[in-house]
Design a protein around this motif. Sequence first.
Motif, PDB file in Angstrom:
ATOM      1  N   ASP A  82       0.812  -1.208   0.000  1.00 53.32           N
ATOM      2  CA  ASP A  82       0.000   0.000   0.000  1.00 53.32           C
ATOM      3  C   ASP A  82       0.850   1.265   0.000  1.00 53.32           C
ATOM      4  O   ASP A  82       1.768   1.402   0.801  1.00 53.32           O
ATOM      5  N   GLY A  83       0.551   2.171  -0.908  1.00 55.39           N
ATOM      6  CA  GLY A  83       1.131   3.516  -0.891  1.00 55.39           C
ATOM      7  C   GLY A  83       2.546   3.631  -1.419  1.00 55.39           C
ATOM      8  O   GLY A  83       3.403   4.203  -0.765  1.00 55.39           O
ATOM      9  N   LEU A  84       2.790   3.128  -2.626  1.00 56.90           N
ATOM     10  CA  LEU A  84       4.144   3.214  -3.185  1.00 56.90           C
ATOM     11  C   LEU A  84       4.658   4.645  -3.211  1.00 56.90           C
ATOM     12  O   LEU A  84       5.842   4.897  -3.017  1.00 56.90           O
ATOM     13  N   ASP A  85       3.752   5.579  -3.430  1.00 54.66           N
ATOM     14  CA  ASP A  85       4.152   6.986  -3.529  1.00 54.66           C
ATOM     15  C   ASP A  85       4.493   7.589  -2.173  1.00 54.66           C
ATOM     16  O   ASP A  85       4.975   8.714  -2.104  1.00 54.66           O
ATOM     17  N   GLU A  86       4.280   6.869  -1.090  1.00 55.43           N
ATOM     18  CA  GLU A  86       4.557   7.391   0.245  1.00 55.43           C
ATOM     19  C   GLU A  86       5.974   7.076   0.727  1.00 55.43           C
ATOM     20  O   GLU A  86       6.327   7.406   1.849  1.00 55.43           O
ATOM     21  N   THR A  87       6.773   6.442  -0.113  1.00 52.96           N
ATOM     22  CA  THR A  87       8.145   6.124   0.275  1.00 52.96           C
ATOM     23  C   THR A  87       9.101   7.209  -0.194  1.00 52.96           C
ATOM     24  O   THR A  87       8.847   7.911  -1.170  1.00 52.96           O
ATOM     25  N   THR A  88      10.217   7.306   0.504  1.00 53.08           N
ATOM     26  CA  THR A  88      11.269   8.215   0.086  1.00 53.08           C
ATOM     27  C   THR A  88      11.867   7.669  -1.202  1.00 53.08           C
ATOM     28  O   THR A  88      12.110   6.474  -1.309  1.00 53.08           O
ATOM     29  N   ARG A  89      12.104   8.545  -2.161  1.00 57.99           N
ATOM     30  CA  ARG A  89      12.646   8.156  -3.464  1.00 57.99           C
ATOM     31  C   ARG A  89      11.777   7.071  -4.127  1.00 57.99           C
ATOM     32  O   ARG A  89      12.246   6.035  -4.557  1.00 57.99           O
ATOM     33  N   ALA A  90      10.498   7.355  -4.179  1.00 63.50           N
ATOM     34  CA  ALA A  90       9.509   6.394  -4.666  1.00 63.50           C
ATOM     35  C   ALA A  90       9.763   5.935  -6.096  1.00 63.50           C
ATOM     36  O   ALA A  90       9.305   4.863  -6.499  1.00 63.50           O
ATOM     37  N   GLU A  91      10.522   6.704  -6.863  1.00 67.45           N
ATOM     38  CA  GLU A  91      10.808   6.319  -8.247  1.00 67.45           C
ATOM     39  C   GLU A  91      11.539   4.984  -8.315  1.00 67.45           C
ATOM     40  O   GLU A  91      11.512   4.300  -9.339  1.00 67.45           O
ATOM     41  N   ARG A  92      12.177   4.585  -7.225  1.00 67.87           N
ATOM     42  CA  ARG A  92      12.902   3.319  -7.196  1.00 67.87           C
ATOM     43  C   ARG A  92      11.964   2.117  -7.267  1.00 67.87           C
ATOM     44  O   ARG A  92      12.404   0.992  -7.487  1.00 67.87           O
ATOM     45  N   TRP A  93      10.676   2.342  -7.083  1.00 66.44           N
ATOM     46  CA  TRP A  93       9.717   1.249  -7.193  1.00 66.44           C
ATOM     47  C   TRP A  93       9.660   0.680  -8.605  1.00 66.44           C
ATOM     48  O   TRP A  93       9.292  -0.481  -8.789  1.00 66.44           O
ATOM     49  N   ALA A  94       9.994   1.466  -9.607  1.00 57.70           N
ATOM     50  CA  ALA A  94       9.943   0.979 -10.991  1.00 57.70           C
ATOM     51  C   ALA A  94      10.799  -0.274 -11.140  1.00 57.70           C
ATOM     52  O   ALA A  94      10.372  -1.274 -11.747  1.00 57.70           O
ATOM     53  N   GLU A  95      11.998  -0.261 -10.589  1.00 61.68           N
ATOM     54  CA  GLU A  95      12.885  -1.421 -10.663  1.00 61.68           C
ATOM     55  C   GLU A  95      12.308  -2.612  -9.892  1.00 61.68           C
ATOM     56  O   GLU A  95      12.314  -3.747 -10.382  1.00 61.68           O
ATOM     57  N   LYS A  96      11.795  -2.359  -8.693  1.00 57.56           N
ATOM     58  CA  LYS A  96      11.221  -3.433  -7.873  1.00 57.56           C
ATOM     59  C   LYS A  96      10.018  -4.063  -8.572  1.00 57.56           C
ATOM     60  O   LYS A  96       9.859  -5.281  -8.585  1.00 57.56           O
ATOM     61  N   LEU A  97       9.174  -3.236  -9.167  1.00 56.58           N
ATOM     62  CA  LEU A  97       7.998  -3.756  -9.867  1.00 56.58           C
ATOM     63  C   LEU A  97       8.405  -4.604 -11.063  1.00 56.58           C
ATOM     64  O   LEU A  97       7.777  -5.625 -11.362  1.00 56.58           O
ATOM     65  N   GLY A  98       9.465  -4.198 -11.754  1.00 53.44           N
ATOM     66  CA  GLY A  98       9.975  -4.987 -12.868  1.00 53.44           C
ATOM     67  C   GLY A  98      10.433  -6.366 -12.422  1.00 53.44           C
ATOM     68  O   GLY A  98      10.137  -7.378 -13.070  1.00 53.44           O
ATOM     69  N   GLU A  99      11.156  -6.417 -11.303  1.00 55.17           N
ATOM     70  CA  GLU A  99      11.616  -7.703 -10.762  1.00 55.17           C
ATOM     71  C   GLU A  99      10.429  -8.584 -10.375  1.00 55.17           C
ATOM     72  O   GLU A  99      10.402  -9.773 -10.700  1.00 55.17           O
ATOM     73  N   LEU A 100       9.471  -8.003  -9.683  1.00 61.13           N
ATOM     74  CA  LEU A 100       8.336  -8.785  -9.204  1.00 61.13           C
ATOM     75  C   LEU A 100       7.408  -9.221 -10.338  1.00 61.13           C
ATOM     76  O   LEU A 100       6.803 -10.287 -10.264  1.00 61.13           O
ATOM     77  N   ALA A 101       7.322  -8.439 -11.393  1.00 61.27           N
ATOM     78  CA  ALA A 101       6.475  -8.809 -12.537  1.00 61.27           C
ATOM     79  C   ALA A 101       6.989 -10.085 -13.196  1.00 61.27           C
ATOM     80  O   ALA A 101       6.205 -10.949 -13.587  1.00 61.27           O
ATOM     81  N   VAL A 102       8.298 -10.217 -13.294  1.00 59.76           N
ATOM     82  CA  VAL A 102       8.894 -11.432 -13.884  1.00 59.76           C
ATOM     83  C   VAL A 102       8.628 -12.631 -12.985  1.00 59.76           C
ATOM     84  O   VAL A 102       8.199 -13.692 -13.438  1.00 59.76           O
ATOM     85  N   VAL A 103       8.860 -12.460 -11.697  1.00 56.94           N
ATOM     86  CA  VAL A 103       8.681 -13.551 -10.741  1.00 56.94           C
ATOM     87  C   VAL A 103       7.210 -13.955 -10.642  1.00 56.94           C
ATOM     88  O   VAL A 103       6.892 -15.141 -10.521  1.00 56.94           O
ATOM     89  N   ALA A 104       6.305 -12.991 -10.703  1.00 56.98           N
ATOM     90  CA  ALA A 104       4.877 -13.268 -10.563  1.00 56.98           C
ATOM     91  C   ALA A 104       4.383 -14.211 -11.653  1.00 56.98           C
ATOM     92  O   ALA A 104       3.468 -15.011 -11.408  1.00 56.98           O
ATOM     93  N   GLN A 105       4.983 -14.146 -12.831  1.00 53.07           N
ATOM     94  CA  GLN A 105       4.570 -15.053 -13.911  1.00 53.07           C
ATOM     95  C   GLN A 105       4.934 -16.502 -13.606  1.00 53.07           C
ATOM     96  O   GLN A 105       4.281 -17.421 -14.070  1.00 53.07           O
ATOM     97  N   GLU A 106       5.965 -16.696 -12.812  1.00 49.30           N
ATOM     98  CA  GLU A 106       6.388 -18.047 -12.437  1.00 49.30           C
ATOM     99  C   GLU A 106       5.563 -18.602 -11.280  1.00 49.30           C
ATOM    100  O   GLU A 106       5.611 -19.803 -11.014  1.00 49.30           O
TER     101      GLU A 106
END
Length: 181
Positions: A82-106
Amino acid sequence: MANAVQQHLSQRKPAILIRARDIDLAQSCDLILANAIGQPTWNLRQVLDALASAAIQAEVRYVANTGSILEGLPVRVLIAVDGLDETTRAERWAEKLGELAVVAQEYPRILFAFSVRPSLVKRISLPRNINKIRLKGSDAPLAYVFKKYCQTNHIQCPPLLRWALQTPLAIREPIPRIKFC
């Protein structure tokens, strides 16, 4: 997000709620998820295998209790952040989401859900294989929230200040007043 997790749990399905503002984005996805389930020494595969197993166990319990395999299957674990935009340096979520999107397919028995305001979505590049659901009207206007905040906390503030605020995070708890005898 909290309501979605509560509904999932009330149906006896596994779910995790993670507050994004509590996450140090310098940590790996492995560590973030391992800490969320209370197993900080596990790697990402161990965490996801354990969660997938929990989904299968919940499904077996469901079938055993109802005698039906038609309703509510397959069971999936909900991991809600909840609340990705509420973190410091929230732009770093783009990388985390990319990692999790690949794993989620598995791991089809694991459903990741993230809440984020449009202002962050505009600033980051989301992976293409992420489904987006836009909720309209889910937030009260900031000027209204600030006005109610000031009324509740007995703060007198010029009306023009309401328009200077850019984000709800700019509203902070008032400094407690200390009275000396």
